[in-house]
Design an enzyme around this catalytic site. Structure first.
Site, short mmCIF file in Angstrom:
data_model
loop_
_atom_site.label_atom_id
_atom_site.label_comp_id
_atom_site.label_asym_id
_atom_site.label_seq_id
_atom_site.Cartn_x
_atom_site.Cartn_y
_atom_site.Cartn_z
N GLU A 122 17.64 4.33 -1.89
CA GLU A 122 17.31 2.97 -2.33
C GLU A 122 16.74 2.97 -3.76
OE1 GLU A 122 16.24 0.27 0.48
OE2 GLU A 122 15.60 -1.24 -0.99
N SER A 155 13.55 -6.15 6.26
CA SER A 155 14.17 -4.86 6.01
C SER A 155 15.59 -4.71 6.52
CB SER A 155 13.33 -3.71 6.58
OG SER A 155 12.11 -3.67 5.94
N THR A 191 0.83 -1.20 0.00
CA THR A 191 0.00 0.00 0.00
C THR A 191 0.86 1.26 0.00
OG1 THR A 191 -0.11 -0.40 2.36
CG2 THR A 191 -2.08 -0.94 1.08
N GLY A 243 17.35 -11.43 3.75
CA GLY A 243 16.52 -12.23 2.84
C GLY A 243 15.26 -12.76 3.49
N ASP A 268 9.65 0.88 4.82
CA ASP A 268 10.70 0.23 5.59
C ASP A 268 11.63 1.25 6.26
OD1 ASP A 268 9.48 -1.94 4.55
OD2 ASP A 268 11.08 -2.46 3.15
C1 GAF Z 1 9.07 -4.05 0.60
C2 GAF Z 1 9.22 -2.59 0.21
F1 GAF Z 1 10.50 -2.16 0.44
C3 GAF Z 1 8.23 -1.70 0.95
O1 GAF Z 1 8.32 -0.39 0.45
C4 GAF Z 1 6.80 -2.23 0.83
O2 GAF Z 1 6.27 -1.96 -0.44
C5 GAF Z 1 6.75 -3.72 1.14
O3 GAF Z 1 7.71 -4.46 0.39
C6 GAF Z 1 5.40 -4.32 0.87
O4 GAF Z 1 4.44 -3.77 1.72
O5 GAF Z 1 9.44 -4.25 1.94
#
Ligand code: GAF
Length: 387
Positions: free
Chosen positions: A164, A130, A38, A126, A176
């Site tokens: 990023e 994050s 989202t 992995g 994240d």
């Molecule tokens: C990954 C992305 F890095 C986030 O920004 C987010 O979109 C997520 O996937 C899914 O909710 O962690």
């Protein structure tokens, strides 16, 4: 936090640079309670910070440029102004995340101090929790402090996201980095990904006799980048066809009419996930505001079904972990993170952690999957100097 990671980062600094670091900065990994994919649709997310961290031991250097090393890589990497100038992407691999932060700071006009940094981490790599955002956030927090840079905390996630997106080249949203930087202890971070406004939502699991069990599926992450980008493009194309700035602007009441305007069945499913998922975040926040934690379980499970059937980002291992947790009595369970592997969150009674993880292990064994790993987590604080 586990101070052995901090000790390891400091030891790594001494060993590599033959000097003492000025300080230690820690940034956590995260899980997302609900609200998946989202963020890049200008919608809502609800992550909380994990007890696992990337720790940066750092000091200002007396010669130009930046040298970084870590306990998770062999050799130190050095880069200078030319690798962090106007053209992003000159440094690749793990050090690219740090070079990206230097690049983004310089691009925003900051005078970034030359520095030496040593990293250590206990954030699983992995696993969809994050580890890269934690690395960026630890580097950013350390450099901002070392340089006395005037960059308010609320503005830091967008800068790290830019590193990023532009330097590393991953088309991720802002969740994240926001989680790693803005989370607070004992709370989940309700983030509006359009305005970047946050509300810290009390999430006291222990007081309610509950726990969040994190089950790492240990499924190999495959096709993650390509599939993520494809989902993002599909959502953006749908918003364009519907004539809205982002899918956040489609309400559940408008969903059927919106779906009627989309010819492509796959795109319709993607849109349905985003619109219903945003509403599930809002409903979850409402319940948590009134302390009804157990009742968020069905929303978590519905979120998983939506990711599995409409957004199509789950794999057998995460579906099996969700089913096993629910069969073992979880109030709700869902995959967290970008998908195609990663972790499952199960909301359980605090005394059921062992039974629930054993149930997942047995289900994996029956299917011939590599065994999962599980741990319980409560919301921790965001990035900060720890010494
Ligand atoms: C990954 C992305 F890095 C986030 O920004 C987010 O979109 C997520 O996937 C899914 O909710 O962690």
């Amino acid at each position: 936090m586990d101070m052995t990671v901090a000790t390891s980062a400091a030891g790594n600094f001494r060993q590599t640079y033959g000097a003492e670091p000025t300080g230690l900065w820690a940034a956590p990994g995260r899980v997302n309670l609900i609200g998946e994919h989202t963020d890049y649709n200008d919608g809502f997310v609800l992550p909380f910070a994990l007890p696992q961290h990337v720790v940066a031991a750092a000091a200002v250097a007396d010669s130009p440029g930046w040298t970084v090393c870590s306990t998770f890589a062999d050799d130190p990497v050095t880069f200078g102004e030319s690798e962090t100038g106007t053209e992003p992407g000159a440094v690749s691999g793990w050090a690219g995340y740090v070079a990206g932060i230097v690049w983004a700071l310089r691009e925003a006009g900051f005078d970034v101090p030359p520095a030496r940094i040593a990293f250590a981490s206990d954030v699983p790599v992995g696993a969809g929790v994050s580890s890269s955002a934690a690395l960026e956030s630890a580097a950013l927090t350390a450099l901002v402090d070392l340089g006395g840079l005037d960059l308010p905390v609320a503005d830091r996630p967008a800068l790290a996201q830019r590193a990023e997106n532009r330097y590393v080249g991953a088309p991720t949203g802002i969740m994240d980095q926001s989680a790693s930087i803005r989370c607070t202890e004992g709370r989940a971070l309700f983030l509006d990904c359009r305005s970047y406004e946050v509300e810290q939502i009390p999430f006291d699991l222990a007081a309610a006799g509950l726990a969040i069990l994190i089950i790492n599926s240990n499924a190999p992450h495959q096709h993650v980048d390509g599939e993520y980008g494809a989902r993002r493009r599909s959502c953006e194309e749908a918003a364009r066809i519907l004539g809205v700035p982002a899918l956040r602007d489609v309400t559940p009441a408008e969903l059927d009419a919106a779906l009627g305007k989309l010819a492509d069945e796959i795109m319709r499913r993607r849109v349905r996930h985003i619109v219903t998922e945003n509403q599930r975040v809002l409903d979850t926040v409402e319940l948590l505001r009134s302390g009804r934690i157990r009742e968020i379980g069905p929303l978590m499970t519905a979120s998983h079904a939506s990711m599995r059937d409409d957004f199509e980002i789950t794999v057998a291992q995460v579906d099996v972990a969700v089913e096993a947790a629910l069969a073992a009595g979880a109030y709700g369970a869902r995959m967290t993170g970008g998908g195609f592997g990663g972790c499952v969150l199960a909301l359980i009674d605090a005394d059921r952690a062992d039974e629930t993880s054993a149930a997942a292990e047995r289900a994996y064994e029956r299917r011939g999957f590599t065994a999962p790993t599980a741990w319980s987590a409560t919301p921790g604080p965001g990035a900060a100097r720890v010494s």
